[in-house]
Motif scaffolding. Structure first.
Motif, PDB file in Angstrom:
ATOM      1  N   ILE A 108      12.315  32.789 -22.913  1.00  0.00           N
ATOM      2  CA  ILE A 108      13.564  33.554 -22.992  1.00  0.00           C
ATOM      3  C   ILE A 108      14.386  32.984 -24.136  1.00  0.00           C
ATOM      4  O   ILE A 108      14.858  31.851 -24.070  1.00  0.00           O
ATOM      5  N   ASP A 109      14.560  33.767 -25.207  1.00  0.00           N
ATOM      6  CA  ASP A 109      15.236  33.253 -26.391  1.00  0.00           C
ATOM      7  C   ASP A 109      16.051  34.360 -27.045  1.00  0.00           C
ATOM      8  O   ASP A 109      15.837  35.557 -26.780  1.00  0.00           O
ATOM      9  N   ASN A 110      16.980  33.970 -27.899  1.00  0.00           N
ATOM     10  CA  ASN A 110      17.787  34.943 -28.637  1.00  0.00           C
ATOM     11  C   ASN A 110      16.890  35.877 -29.442  1.00  0.00           C
ATOM     12  O   ASN A 110      15.881  35.465 -30.020  1.00  0.00           O
ATOM     13  N   SER A 111      17.288  37.145 -29.463  1.00  0.00           N
ATOM     14  CA  SER A 111      16.547  38.149 -30.223  1.00  0.00           C
ATOM     15  C   SER A 111      17.515  39.272 -30.571  1.00  0.00           C
ATOM     16  O   SER A 111      18.713  39.210 -30.264  1.00  0.00           O
ATOM     17  N   GLU A 112      17.007  40.327 -31.172  1.00  0.00           N
ATOM     18  CA  GLU A 112      17.854  41.464 -31.525  1.00  0.00           C
ATOM     19  C   GLU A 112      18.489  42.097 -30.290  1.00  0.00           C
ATOM     20  O   GLU A 112      19.612  42.604 -30.352  1.00  0.00           O
ATOM     21  N   LEU A 113      17.782  42.035 -29.149  1.00  0.00           N
ATOM     22  CA  LEU A 113      18.266  42.674 -27.929  1.00  0.00           C
ATOM     23  C   LEU A 113      18.723  41.669 -26.871  1.00  0.00           C
ATOM     24  O   LEU A 113      18.992  42.053 -25.733  1.00  0.00           O
ATOM     25  N   LEU A 114      18.808  40.398 -27.238  1.00  0.00           N
ATOM     26  CA  LEU A 114      19.276  39.375 -26.291  1.00  0.00           C
ATOM     27  C   LEU A 114      20.122  38.337 -27.011  1.00  0.00           C
ATOM     28  O   LEU A 114      19.658  37.682 -27.943  1.00  0.00           O
ATOM     29  N   THR A 115      21.370  38.201 -26.560  1.00  0.00           N
ATOM     30  CA  THR A 115      22.259  37.158 -27.066  1.00  0.00           C
ATOM     31  C   THR A 115      22.526  36.165 -25.949  1.00  0.00           C
ATOM     32  O   THR A 115      23.002  36.546 -24.879  1.00  0.00           O
ATOM     33  N   ILE A 116      22.188  34.894 -26.170  1.00  0.00           N
ATOM     34  CA  ILE A 116      22.446  33.832 -25.198  1.00  0.00           C
ATOM     35  C   ILE A 116      23.577  32.968 -25.736  1.00  0.00           C
ATOM     36  O   ILE A 116      23.485  32.423 -26.841  1.00  0.00           O
ATOM     37  N   GLU A 117      24.626  32.834 -24.950  1.00  0.00           N
ATOM     38  CA  GLU A 117      25.811  32.086 -25.379  1.00  0.00           C
ATOM     39  C   GLU A 117      26.037  30.908 -24.441  1.00  0.00           C
ATOM     40  O   GLU A 117      26.114  31.079 -23.226  1.00  0.00           O
ATOM     41  N   ASN A 118      26.155  29.721 -25.024  1.00  0.00           N
ATOM     42  CA  ASN A 118      26.341  28.492 -24.254  1.00  0.00           C
ATOM     43  C   ASN A 118      27.843  28.232 -24.065  1.00  0.00           C
ATOM     44  O   ASN A 118      28.500  27.621 -24.901  1.00  0.00           O
ATOM     45  N   THR A 119      28.370  28.726 -22.940  1.00  0.00           N
ATOM     46  CA  THR A 119      29.791  28.538 -22.649  1.00  0.00           C
ATOM     47  C   THR A 119      30.023  28.731 -21.153  1.00  0.00           C
ATOM     48  O   THR A 119      29.137  29.196 -20.426  1.00  0.00           O
TER      49      THR A 119
END
Length: 215
Positions: A108-119
């Motif tokens: 599971i990693d950042n991609s064009e259709l997935l933004t993962i934000e560490n907050t």
């Protein structure tokens, strides 16, 4: 090899995380799961809970999803593979070590259709100005939902993050001692915020899942 051995006996490794203590990544009967000390975090019973909730919504007009609490990313896998959801997902996760586990162990990693934000989800929702068509809240530290996520402040800000006709899935907890907080959250969305079709669904006799549709 680990996958094959797991049909004979569980294969487990432990890793420390900054917010969730010791986590376990295990192969069991050919399936990899993520657990905290006392609860499943991803790819086990928790995944089934959220899948049952998603079935109670309609993804037809959902163009954006906000996920508060990434874990190992099992709900993302469910949305993509079981429900064929191909649009954008924005995931919020406070624990950077969990984000690393999601990437290295579950792809599971950042991609064009997935933004993962560490907050922190509370801070994110407080400052957020974007609205989404589906918001999934799954914020646990081991077996506990931190108290601030039951607060009226969080719930009110959460409502602002939903478009009209959007759906909310809120995993309210697995501890029956939290019944008062669960009732308060339900009442707030059902009465004060006047959501429609608001219900708390008991799943597996353990999890209380709020399912609501914003007017």
């Amino acid at each position: 090899m680990k996958k094959l051995l797991s049909y004979i006996y569980p294969v487990t490794k432990k890793t420390a995380s900054s917010h969730n203590g010791m986590l376990e990544i295990s192969w069991i009967n050919g399936k990899k799961i993520l657990d905290s000390e006392n609860a499943n975090y991803s790819y086990g019973s928790l995944q089934r809970v959220l899948e049952k909730g998603i079935k109670l919504t309609s993804l037809t007009n959902v163009n954006t999803v906000l996920l508060l609490g990434l874990g190992g990313g099992s709900v993302i896998k469910s949305l993509r593979e079981k429900f064929n959801y191909k649009k954008h997902i924005h995931a919020i996760e406070i624990d950077n070590d969990v984000i690393t586990i999601a990437k290295n162990e579950f792809n599971i990693d950042n991609s064009e259709l997935l933004t993962i934000e560490n907050t922190d989800a509370f801070t994110f929702i407080e400052k957020n100005t974007t609205q989404y068509d589906l918001v999934i809240v799954d914020l646990f530290i081991d077996t506990e939902v931190p108290p601030k996520f039951y607060s009226k402040t969080f719930c009110k800000n959460l409502s602002k993050a939903l478009n009209n006709n959007a759906f909310l899935l809120f995993n309210l907890g697995i501890d029956i001692d939290k019944s008062i907080q669960i009732d308060e959250v339900f009442s707030f969305f059902n009465d004060s915020l006047k959501f429609r079709d608001t219900q708390v669904v008991k799943i597996n006799k353990t999890n209380s899942l709020l399912v609501a549709n914003k007017k």
